[in-house]
Design a protein around this motif. Structure first.
Motif, short mmCIF file in Angstrom:
data_model
loop_
_atom_site.label_atom_id
_atom_site.label_comp_id
_atom_site.label_asym_id
_atom_site.label_seq_id
_atom_site.Cartn_x
_atom_site.Cartn_y
_atom_site.Cartn_z
N UNK A 1 0.89 -1.17 0.00
CA UNK A 1 0.00 0.00 0.00
C UNK A 1 0.92 1.21 0.00
N UNK A 2 0.80 2.10 -0.99
CA UNK A 2 1.77 3.19 -1.08
C UNK A 2 1.92 3.94 0.25
N UNK A 3 3.13 4.09 0.68
CA UNK A 3 3.40 4.80 1.93
C UNK A 3 3.48 3.89 3.13
N UNK A 4 2.96 2.69 3.04
CA UNK A 4 2.97 1.78 4.19
C UNK A 4 4.14 0.82 4.04
N UNK A 5 5.27 1.22 4.55
CA UNK A 5 6.43 0.33 4.44
C UNK A 5 7.17 0.24 5.76
N UNK A 6 6.55 0.76 6.81
CA UNK A 6 7.20 0.74 8.11
C UNK A 6 7.26 -0.69 8.62
N UNK A 7 8.31 -1.04 9.32
CA UNK A 7 8.46 -2.38 9.90
C UNK A 7 7.22 -2.78 10.69
N UNK A 8 6.72 -1.80 11.47
CA UNK A 8 5.64 -2.12 12.40
C UNK A 8 4.26 -2.02 11.75
N UNK A 9 4.19 -1.69 10.47
CA UNK A 9 2.88 -1.52 9.83
C UNK A 9 2.23 -2.87 9.55
N UNK A 10 1.06 -3.08 10.10
CA UNK A 10 0.30 -4.29 9.77
C UNK A 10 -1.01 -3.84 9.13
N UNK A 11 -1.75 -4.80 8.58
CA UNK A 11 -3.05 -4.47 8.02
C UNK A 11 -3.98 -3.93 9.09
N UNK A 12 -3.78 -4.43 10.31
CA UNK A 12 -4.62 -3.99 11.43
C UNK A 12 -4.36 -2.52 11.76
#
Ligand code: NAP
Length: 314
Positions: free
Chosen positions: A52-63
């Motif tokens: 998802x563009x912009x969502x590349x953080x280690x801690x980023x989950x779908x939740x």
């Protein structure tokens, strides 16, 4: 709620519905999001979101991503109600949605109910669901720490979730009915490079065995017809089977109310369905690419079209 006539009701609070909620509320429409379960839809059950563009953080989950989508929609005034809608009346100027907890009315509706994991349909599957058989690695993966786990399917979900399961399981074996994966190349490369991953090609699961928990999987070689029984390691006593064999649209509610194609809702490129004032967005729509980003895009377009439809009637 019966007295209120919303400008917009959105059925389903996955990425499509949440984006529609944001755009609808921000456009000044009185907007109600109806959701039967947890918000975020299928995306909320995905551990890593890296496309998802912009969502590349280690801690980023779908939740975490979808929780922020909801907060953003609510920030701009969208309301949310938990209810399971049982009947819809979509024709006419005022649409009515009847749920277990109430009746809701609106001038426009966006159908964004998404899709649910498809079942294998083999003997033992239903009885052993929750007892070794699962459709959600994020939910159940940790129960299989140190055990052997099998994954069925060859698409993005199967490969992505199999990789996630290698964090817990001793070994993850992917069972696929062909000898080539359907998943995107980047995922395939990761899977082939992972030492915990193994593959059983050209194979179908024909039945599952176990009383209290899954003890054995019957597998058929689709080329030779040969049957083979994979048993849980005696020391483990149980095994896991995660099923990712595609999705079925959550459209049973719409049978006879709206034209459907194999259960999916056809729309034009502006998300209009066959009924004026009724739009569809996300995985429930007939489309090629089912992703968080395309669901969000559909939701935005549908909400802006709802606004246009209302403005034309003022
Ligand atoms: P999918 O792409 O439809 O793949 C389903 C897989 O299951 C296929 O490999 C198919 O085999 C197999 N299959 C179907 N019915 C089966 C059966 N009865 N028994 C055994 N195997 C069976 O479904 P998905 O992986 O759930 O993905 C759904 C959508 O979400 C896709 O559009 C996908 O791209 C998207 N998605 C994207 C991401 C991402 O971008 N990171 C992550 C997850 C999902 P065949 O290959 O032989 O048809």
């Amino acid at each position: 709620m019966m007295d209120t006539v919303y400008d917009l009701i959105i059925l389903g609070a996955g990425p499509a519905g949440l984006a529609a909620g944001l755009y609808g509320a921000r456009a000044g429409l009185s907007t109600l999001l109806l959701e039967r379960g947890a918000e975020g839809g299928q995306a909320a059950q995905t551990d890593r979101v890296e496309n998802y563009p912009g969502a590349m953080l280690e801690e980023e989950s779908g939740y975490t991503l979808t929780a922020r989508m909801l907060a953003q929609a609510e920030h701009f005034g969208a309301q949310k109600q938990n209810d399971e809608i049982r009947d819809v009346q979509l024709d006419g100027e005022i649409k009515t949605l009847t749920g277990a907890a109430g009746t809701y009315r609106a001038k426009t509706v966006i159908l964004a109910m998404g899709a649910s994991p498809r079942k294998l349909g083999c003997p033992g599957e239903e009885e052993l669901t929750g007892k070794g058989v699962s459709y959600c690695a994020t939910c159940d993966g940790a129960f299989f720490r140190g055990l052997e786990v099998y994954v069925v399917g060859g698409g993005d979900s199967a490969v992505e979730e199999a990789l996630f399961l290698t964090r817990f399981a001793r070994k993850v074996t992917l069972i696929h009915r062909r000898d080539q994966l359907r998943a995107v190349k980047a995922l395939q490369e990761k899977a082939f490079a992972n030492e915990k991953m193994d593959f059983i090609w050209n194979a179908e699961v024909v039945s599952l065995e176990g009383e209290e928990e899954l003890k054995a999987i019957q597998i058929k070689d689709v080329k030779t017809g040969e049957l083979r029984r994979v048993e849980a390691d005696a020391a483990d006593g149980m095994m896991g089977l995660f099923v990712f064999v595609g999705l079925d649209p959550n459209s049973a509610l719409l049978e006879g109310k709206l034209p459907l194609e194999k259960g999916y809702i056809p729309t034009d490129e502006k998300m209009h369905t066959a009924i004026p004032g009724v739009f569809a967005a996300g995985d429930i729509r007939v489309k090629d690419l089912r992703q968080i980003v395309t669901a969000a895009s559909d939701g935005a377009i549908a909400a802006m079209e709802a606004q246009r439809y209302l403005a034309e009637r003022e």
